[in-house]
Design an enzyme around this catalytic site. Structure first.
Site, mmCIF file in Angstrom:
data_model
loop_
_atom_site.group_PDB
_atom_site.id
_atom_site.type_symbol
_atom_site.label_atom_id
_atom_site.label_comp_id
_atom_site.label_asym_id
_atom_site.label_seq_id
_atom_site.Cartn_x
_atom_site.Cartn_y
_atom_site.Cartn_z
ATOM 1 N N GLY A 55 0.865 -1.271 0.217
ATOM 2 C CA GLY A 55 0.438 -0.267 0.014
ATOM 3 C C GLY A 55 0.926 1.312 -0.211
ATOM 4 O O GLY A 55 1.460 1.453 0.932
ATOM 5 N N ALA A 56 0.223 2.581 -0.756
ATOM 6 C CA ALA A 56 1.626 3.377 -1.009
ATOM 7 C C ALA A 56 0.684 4.980 -1.016
ATOM 8 O O ALA A 56 0.234 5.691 -1.356
ATOM 9 C CB ALA A 56 1.854 3.618 -2.628
ATOM 10 N N GLY A 57 -0.663 4.987 0.321
ATOM 11 C CA GLY A 57 -0.626 5.666 1.070
ATOM 12 C C GLY A 57 0.002 6.247 2.177
ATOM 13 O O GLY A 57 0.986 6.750 1.589
ATOM 14 N N ASN A 60 1.547 -1.844 -4.834
ATOM 15 C CA ASN A 60 0.011 -0.771 -5.130
ATOM 16 C C ASN A 60 -0.451 -1.164 -6.367
ATOM 17 O O ASN A 60 -0.042 -1.094 -6.929
ATOM 18 C CB ASN A 60 0.658 0.761 -5.052
ATOM 19 C CG ASN A 60 -0.318 1.510 -4.536
ATOM 20 O OD1 ASN A 60 -1.285 1.900 -3.194
ATOM 21 N ND2 ASN A 60 -0.684 2.663 -5.039
ATOM 22 N N LYS A 61 -1.729 -0.642 -5.755
ATOM 23 C CA LYS A 61 -2.968 -1.416 -7.300
ATOM 24 C C LYS A 61 -2.922 -0.515 -8.011
ATOM 25 O O LYS A 61 -2.787 -0.625 -9.182
ATOM 26 C CB LYS A 61 -3.767 -1.302 -6.386
ATOM 27 C CG LYS A 61 -5.510 -0.475 -6.552
ATOM 28 C CD LYS A 61 -6.655 -1.801 -6.114
ATOM 29 C CE LYS A 61 -7.032 -0.125 -5.537
ATOM 30 N NZ LYS A 61 -8.663 -0.844 -4.126
ATOM 31 N N GLU A 64 -16.513 17.933 5.464
ATOM 32 C CA GLU A 64 -15.978 18.367 4.392
ATOM 33 C C GLU A 64 -16.496 18.639 2.343
ATOM 34 O O GLU A 64 -16.115 19.369 2.323
ATOM 35 C CB GLU A 64 -14.190 17.697 4.167
ATOM 36 C CG GLU A 64 -13.779 18.370 5.485
ATOM 37 C CD GLU A 64 -12.171 17.968 5.672
ATOM 38 O OE1 GLU A 64 -11.530 16.668 4.757
ATOM 39 O OE2 GLU A 64 -11.951 19.043 5.883
ATOM 40 N N ASP A 123 -4.490 2.749 8.692
ATOM 41 C CA ASP A 123 -6.119 3.006 8.904
ATOM 42 C C ASP A 123 -6.272 0.803 9.353
ATOM 43 O O ASP A 123 -7.618 0.913 10.338
ATOM 44 C CB ASP A 123 -6.589 2.776 7.219
ATOM 45 C CG ASP A 123 -7.001 4.072 7.175
ATOM 46 O OD1 ASP A 123 -6.366 5.670 8.352
ATOM 47 O OD2 ASP A 123 -7.654 4.562 5.790
ATOM 48 N N ALA A 139 -4.814 10.676 8.644
ATOM 49 C CA ALA A 139 -2.962 11.231 7.883
ATOM 50 C C ALA A 139 -2.332 11.214 8.732
ATOM 51 O O ALA A 139 -0.999 10.251 8.720
ATOM 52 C CB ALA A 139 -3.162 11.660 6.688
#
Lengths: 403, 403
Positions: free
Chosen positions: A10-12, A37-38, A169, A299, A316
């Site tokens: 994952g590249a969050g 990462n997808k 938001e 998360d 984040a």
């Protein structure tokens, strides 16, 4: 000698911070680093409400991963299907990958609480794909309105499920976007309804009540109707069914957006780690208890806020801080020497945007609202870019104007 | 003394030319002039293929009527429901209006030839409303593609029914637009199909065969597949059924566009004038035989091309020329003196755009293709603006670049 394999999933925010730190902290001979990462891009999850409303182009909210990682990192564009923690391998859609050390930073999935019809009919604010689909869906509803002999006013109704951070938001952006849409598609603003449905007894649960009042009042002035303490019972093809106490009501709406909560990635649940809704309570070094070779951040991890004995909400900010600690601890594990760092969350505060030039929040313990808060929000957004990609990424994707 | 009432229905090419000429040619004391139009803007029908594809913003293809007419003209924004030719009145959605002289310039309706499902499922290129809906629909299909676990390639298939003028011009724009859409929505260009289905034995029927070949070849290079001599049998929710001879085929498509022909406005049929598919064969002064007080111009009128003994196809060019003659003849009728002008069509040629910088056509009897034809097409487009609104309208809405 065989080099240990470090695999980051994952590249969050968490994953990218981990990888960018690892590529600096670990020598080429010390370990093989692989990032899976997808997509071949990273996106700013916290900016998706803007891309979804159409107030910021989705390309502004993403950047190529290859521009951030260096040649030491092996990038694999693929989707994680499952983790075999005993065999120490990850099954991808198009292959498999073995690891000695694994960092799981796969992000969240929407939590629908089993509400019927949400998966089929509601839109989400969860990815670049979903954001631009939602933007286009809303535009299509407005574009279609005048083509019909019998006007269907419900096409112009947008229901947002959830008055948490993302919901609020997104509503703020809609407040700016809807007048533009009315102009673009020759629609009377008075025909448009923006309705926020929140099951909790307040909007922005966990926020200071004074700030909540400010946010709700300002959004109401922009035309948002709030239905607080009201639960979505079902999402149907042309709207939702809500209930407050014993009263149920059907609200016809061309657009229903679900923004009422997330859970950890299902891959984490299916891997068999002990978890609560896909979130794993990690040890002080961010490792899975009983699996010292597996780190979980972001998360999918769960860290208890000792002050109130409840988990920190997934943000984040915490993911990035975990990424820093995680990179250090992976380096220690790879080398088999040195001392791991204990993770502790340094809460710098949080700011919820209410659209252009307006926001509410707490920064360094101080309550702020309006343009000041809006400015701080941009500082926070730019800081996330800076942390990952330094000043050049801020210049490329940052939120500022040259005056 | 009671002033005669002149009522013009429709602010398309013919109607606007008539009104702008009348307001100059008739004194304030000579007649009352009323223009009825369902929108408060005029749009360039011949530019809608661009707005539909998304290569030109729809606001570029329309302008406010109030900026074109002067204070002598009473503008009524309303929809014409019916014409009572005996009582000399027009029934509007929100009222009625009496006339002494009537100019019908209501434009065309799509001709669906009774093909099942077209009205329900196919998009049209007929108005600002329909153009921007079609644009948004295509964008939504592309935006949705990547959100689905199981990719539905048919979302990326666009079928255009009809290889006449509108169909070909729309295909030309798609040729430019689709690569942009692929970039915008991360879609592989090879997954997209653009299919043109034409029942006639050739594309662009009536055009020079050499120009037809040029057009077809150039569109094929941009990725368009042609199915010529193939009829649409039915339009279904997720595509169309076509037939060539005895062979039928179902083509799955996320977007079906019907661009295969027009008929006169149904109001004209229902008014009881003798007509062929809503088009009335007017006399040499553009009047309805037996109703000297009613003029019909544009797509609802029918003028025979004596050379080939067939009706001229409805175009902006003929409508504007009719508008000039019509205004003169209405002025003569109002005054009860002077001599009416006989209408004769001066065909300056026609150019079909094939997208950016490419076109085919015949101008002043000469065949032209490529950038030269594309330039002439812009000259023609600008001329239409000039005819109605003079140089200031050309400056505001014209197609040119400042170099």
């Amino acid at each position: 000698m065989r080099k240990p394999k470090v695999v980051v999933l994952g590249a969050g925010y968490g994953g990218l911070i981990t990888v960018t730190r690892l590529q600096k902290q670990i020598g080429a001979n010390e370990a093989e680093i692989t990032l899976v990462n997808k997509n071949d891009y990273h996106y700013e999850t916290t900016w998706l409400h803007e891309a979804s409303a159409g107030t910021l182009h989705h390309d502004r909210a993403r950047y190529q991963i290859k521009n951030i990682i260096d040649s030491r990192v092996n990038f694999v564009k693929d989707t994680v299907v499952s983790i075999d923690k005993e065999a120490k391998k990850v099954v991808l859609k198009n292959g498999e990958i073995e690891y000695d050390y694994l960092v799981i930073s796969l992000g969240a999935h929407p939590e629908t609480f089993g509400i019927k019809g949400l998966k089929e009919y509601a839109f989400g604010i969860t990815s670049i794909d979903s954001a631009r689909q939602l933007r286009e869906h809303i535009e299509y509803q407005f574009a279609t309105y005048n083509t019909e002999e019998e006007k269907k006013d419900e096409r112009l109704t947008i229901v947002v499920g959830g008055a948490g951070f993302t919901g609020i938001e997104f509503l703020g952006e809609l407040g700016n976007r809807v007048p533009e849409l009315c102009k673009e598609y020759d629609v009377d603003f008075n025909k448009v309804r923006i309705i926020c449905v929140e099951a909790a007894p307040t909007a922005l649960p966990g926020f200071d009540p004074e700030l909540v009042d400010y946010a709700v009042n300002h959004l109401q002035k922009k035309g948002v109707e709030f239905k607080i303490g009201t639960a979505i019972k079902e999402c149907i093809e042309d709207g939702i069914i809500v209930a407050k106490g014993d009263d149920t009501e059907t609200i016809k709406a061309g657009t229903v957006v679900w923004a009422a909560g997330v859970r950890g990635n299902s891959v984490v649940e299916e891997a068999g780690f002990e978890n609560m809704r896909g979130r794993v309570k990690v040890d002080e070094y961010l490792r899975v208890p009983g699996h010292d070779e597996v780190f979980i951040i972001g998360d999918c991890s769960l860290i208890i806020n000792e002050e109130i004995n409840r988990p920190y909400p997934p943000t984040a900010q915490i993911a990035m801080q975990q990424g820093e600690t995680c990179a250090k601890n992976v380096a220690v594990a790879v080398r088999g020497s040195g001392e791991m760092e204990k993770f502790s969350f340094d809460n710098k505060g949080s700011v919820a945007s209410l659209g252009e030039n307006d926001a509410v929040g707490v920064v360094f313990g101080k309550k702020i609202v309006g343009t000041k808060a809006s400015f701080m929000k941009k500082v926070i957004d730019n800081r996330a870019l800076y942390m990952v990609g330094g000043p050049s990424l801020v210049l490329k994707k940052g939120k500022f104007k040259f005056l």
